[in-house]
Design a protein around this motif. Structure first.
Motif, PDB file in Angstrom:
ATOM      1  N   TRP A   1       0.836  -1.215   0.000  1.00  0.00           N
ATOM      2  CA  TRP A   1       0.000   0.000   0.000  1.00  0.00           C
ATOM      3  C   TRP A   1       0.866   1.259   0.000  1.00  0.00           C
ATOM      4  O   TRP A   1       0.586   2.218  -0.717  1.00  0.00           O
ATOM      5  CB  TRP A   1      -0.906   0.027   1.239  1.00  0.00           C
ATOM      6  N   LEU A   2       1.916   1.205   0.816  1.00  0.00           N
ATOM      7  CA  LEU A   2       2.753   2.405   0.954  1.00  0.00           C
ATOM      8  C   LEU A   2       3.605   2.656  -0.278  1.00  0.00           C
ATOM      9  O   LEU A   2       3.731   3.797  -0.745  1.00  0.00           O
ATOM     10  CB  LEU A   2       3.691   2.258   2.164  1.00  0.00           C
ATOM     11  N   HIS A   3       4.197   1.561  -0.794  1.00  0.00           N
ATOM     12  CA  HIS A   3       5.240   1.755  -1.808  1.00  0.00           C
ATOM     13  C   HIS A   3       4.809   1.459  -3.240  1.00  0.00           C
ATOM     14  O   HIS A   3       5.384   2.010  -4.172  1.00  0.00           O
ATOM     15  CB  HIS A   3       6.481   0.937  -1.433  1.00  0.00           C
ATOM     16  N   LYS A   4       3.845   0.594  -3.402  1.00  0.00           N
ATOM     17  CA  LYS A   4       3.379   0.323  -4.766  1.00  0.00           C
ATOM     18  C   LYS A   4       2.244   1.293  -5.122  1.00  0.00           C
ATOM     19  O   LYS A   4       2.252   1.946  -6.157  1.00  0.00           O
ATOM     20  CB  LYS A   4       2.886  -1.121  -4.882  1.00  0.00           C
ATOM     21  N   VAL A   5       1.293   1.396  -4.198  1.00  0.00           N
ATOM     22  CA  VAL A   5       0.107   2.216  -4.472  1.00  0.00           C
ATOM     23  C   VAL A   5       0.364   3.695  -4.138  1.00  0.00           C
ATOM     24  O   VAL A   5      -0.125   4.601  -4.816  1.00  0.00           O
ATOM     25  CB  VAL A   5      -1.103   1.691  -3.643  1.00  0.00           C
ATOM     26  N   GLY A   6       1.124   3.914  -3.068  1.00  0.00           N
ATOM     27  CA  GLY A   6       1.384   5.298  -2.659  1.00  0.00           C
ATOM     28  C   GLY A   6       0.265   5.880  -1.803  1.00  0.00           C
ATOM     29  O   GLY A   6      -0.078   7.065  -1.930  1.00  0.00           O
TER      30      GLY A   6
ATOM     31  N   GLN B   1       2.959  10.375 -10.047  1.00  0.00           N
ATOM     32  CA  GLN B   1       2.363   9.246 -10.772  1.00  0.00           C
ATOM     33  C   GLN B   1       0.852   9.228 -10.625  1.00  0.00           C
ATOM     34  O   GLN B   1       0.125   9.056 -11.604  1.00  0.00           O
ATOM     35  CB  GLN B   1       2.911   7.937 -10.186  1.00  0.00           C
ATOM     36  N   ASN B   2       0.384   9.391  -9.404  1.00  0.00           N
ATOM     37  CA  ASN B   2      -1.055   9.333  -9.165  1.00  0.00           C
ATOM     38  C   ASN B   2      -1.776  10.529  -9.780  1.00  0.00           C
ATOM     39  O   ASN B   2      -2.906  10.415 -10.233  1.00  0.00           O
ATOM     40  CB  ASN B   2      -1.345   9.194  -7.661  1.00  0.00           C
ATOM     41  N   ASP B   3      -1.107  11.666  -9.827  1.00  0.00           N
ATOM     42  CA  ASP B   3      -1.714  12.844 -10.451  1.00  0.00           C
ATOM     43  C   ASP B   3      -1.776  12.695 -11.968  1.00  0.00           C
ATOM     44  O   ASP B   3      -2.788  12.995 -12.596  1.00  0.00           O
ATOM     45  CB  ASP B   3      -0.912  14.099 -10.087  1.00  0.00           C
TER      46      ASP B   3
ATOM     47  N   CYS C   1       3.568  14.042  -0.067  1.00  0.00           N
ATOM     48  CA  CYS C   1       3.756  15.295  -0.786  1.00  0.00           C
ATOM     49  C   CYS C   1       2.405  15.753  -1.291  1.00  0.00           C
ATOM     50  O   CYS C   1       1.768  15.054  -2.084  1.00  0.00           O
ATOM     51  CB  CYS C   1       4.669  15.085  -1.989  1.00  0.00           C
ATOM     52  N   GLN C   2       1.996  16.910  -0.861  1.00  0.00           N
ATOM     53  CA  GLN C   2       0.709  17.441  -1.324  1.00  0.00           C
ATOM     54  C   GLN C   2       0.988  18.442  -2.435  1.00  0.00           C
ATOM     55  O   GLN C   2       1.885  19.292  -2.298  1.00  0.00           O
ATOM     56  CB  GLN C   2       0.058  18.140  -0.138  1.00  0.00           C
TER      57      GLN C   2
ATOM     58  N   GLN D   1       7.400  11.919  -3.678  1.00  0.00           N
ATOM     59  CA  GLN D   1       7.355  12.795  -4.858  1.00  0.00           C
ATOM     60  C   GLN D   1       6.943  11.971  -6.083  1.00  0.00           C
ATOM     61  O   GLN D   1       6.174  12.431  -6.932  1.00  0.00           O
ATOM     62  CB  GLN D   1       8.724  13.437  -5.107  1.00  0.00           C
ATOM     63  N   ILE D   2       7.449  10.741  -6.142  1.00  0.00           N
ATOM     64  CA  ILE D   2       7.132   9.875  -7.287  1.00  0.00           C
ATOM     65  C   ILE D   2       5.664   9.457  -7.239  1.00  0.00           C
ATOM     66  O   ILE D   2       4.950   9.525  -8.240  1.00  0.00           O
ATOM     67  CB  ILE D   2       8.032   8.616  -7.299  1.00  0.00           C
ATOM     68  N   HIS D   3       5.213   9.041  -6.050  1.00  0.00           N
ATOM     69  CA  HIS D   3       3.812   8.614  -5.926  1.00  0.00           C
ATOM     70  C   HIS D   3       2.856   9.761  -6.248  1.00  0.00           C
ATOM     71  O   HIS D   3       1.874   9.570  -6.969  1.00  0.00           O
ATOM     72  CB  HIS D   3       3.537   8.103  -4.510  1.00  0.00           C
TER      73      HIS D   3
END
Ligand code: SAH
Length: 350
Positions: free
Chosen positions: A33-38, A143-145, A65-66, A138-140
């Protein structure tokens, strides 16, 4: 004080889970959850019971990171983020699209202590190191955005990665983990201004990542004027460490050379650089200096950059001119955090 659960390795998380008397398969689930999904909250971990989520919440927090501001280049689609951290500090990241996929340029510290005269990262002062979780977030967040997978990382944002060595190594360990982002070391670049002791420490870990040195000068006279770190670690020692690094790891070392008009861009400078790098397995990236207003440096002309390149090539030094991306959105790191701190609006924000 709660612990940042995102700054633990899988082994460390396993130990924590044991301490809480939970079955060990939970560690892998949470890690995922923390590292794959973010995930940014425990409530998003939907295969964990409410009790367990509450227990985690009591003991840990998740660094994140918001997105404070987002800028998209109209020229090449480069995206730049100004991120707000849990404690209200700001950092920057840039996402660039290349033929082979998406690359993110991440920050490693809030501000920088190194004081290079052309760089914007020092302008707003040094505040603190980023945790491993904050570097990865920062990557999550990006990526999610953007809804894309980021496959390459360059540590060329705000800060000096080797001045935050332990957290950077922990970050590398996590992004490389197959239960997390699973990014190959070969797709990761660490850029340093030349902290020689740490180059040797990195070499001894024998990771298959790319080491990039911000050289920017062919000799100590010029380098010390623009890069104070050179007073502690002179150019001969930096190059010696690079030769060792290339020999031990078998990896080609890269050099960044920012061209500043009348400072480091003459034919003599190019010839001296060739002499300096002779016989070293390396690649030189020539970078037209980005004119940070407060820094007052003027970029070399296109013709002079080309001449500089030709000298390197004719002396059998691998070299290219770096394509400038995101030139309409202040894509050089450090500028957004500085503007924010001064309270200035940025007209490119979307
Ligand atoms: N501290 C690390 C990484 C951050 S800087 C380092 O020094 O390598 C990332 C790269 O951008 C460095 O090569 C840096 O020297 C370069 N850089 C900084 N300001 C710049 C500017 N105004 N124009 C072009 N390159 C710049």
């Amino acid at each position: 004080m709660k612990t940042d659960i995102k700054s633990l390795t899988l082994n460390q998380l396993n130990n924590e889970i044991n301490k809480l008397n939970l079955p060990s398969f939970r560690a892998k689930q949470i890690y995922n959850w923390l590292h794959k999904v973010g995930c940014t909250t425990f409530d998003q971990m939907t295969n964990l019971s409410k009790d367990l989520r509450d227990k985690l919440e009591e003991n840990y927090y998740i660094s994140y990171c918001q997105i404070e501001n987002k800028y998209v280049s109209k020229i090449d689609g480069t995206v730049k983020y100004l991120f707000k951290l849990n404690d209200g500090e700001y950092i920057e990241s840039v996402v660039m699209k290349y033929k082979y996929g998406y690359t993110i340029c991440v920050s490693s510290q809030v501000g920088c202590k190194m004081g290079c005269t052309f760089c914007a990262s020092t302008l707003a002062g040094f505040k603190r190191n980023l945790t491993a979780g904050e570097i990865e977030s920062q990557i999550h967040a990006a990526q999610n955005d953007l809804g894309v997978r980021i496959s390459h990382i360059v540590m060329m944002g705000i800060g000096e990665p080797l001045d935050n060595f332990d957290n950077v190594i922990l970050f590398l360990n996590n992004v490389n983990n197959e239960n997390g982002l699973n990014i190959s070391m070969r797709n990761i670049t660490i850029s340093t201004c030349g902290i020689v002791d740490k180059i040797y420490d990195l070499m001894n870990l024998d990771l298959q990542l790319t080491l990039t040195i911000s050289l920017h000068a062919p000799n100590n006279d010029i380098r010390s004027k623009t890069m104070p770190v050179n007073n502690k670690y002179p150019i001969e020692e930096v190059i010696k460490a690079c030769r060792e690094y290339a020999r031990v790891t078998g990896r080609r070392v890269s050099f960044e050379y920012t061209l500043i008009k009348g400072v480091n861009d003459s034919r003599e400078n190019a010839l001296e650089l060739c002499e300096r790098l002779k016989g070293l397995l390396c690649h030189v990236n020539l970078i037209p200096v980005n004119d940070v207003k407060e820094r007052g440096n003027v970029c070399s002309s296109k013709a002079d950059i080309q001449k500089f390149l030709n000298v390197l090539k004719s002396n059998s030094i691998n070299a290219t001119i770096r394509r400038t991306l995101g030139s309409d959105i202040n894509a050089s790191c450090g500028q957004l955090r500085y503007l924010k701190k001064r309270g200035d609006a940025d007209e490119n924000c979307c």
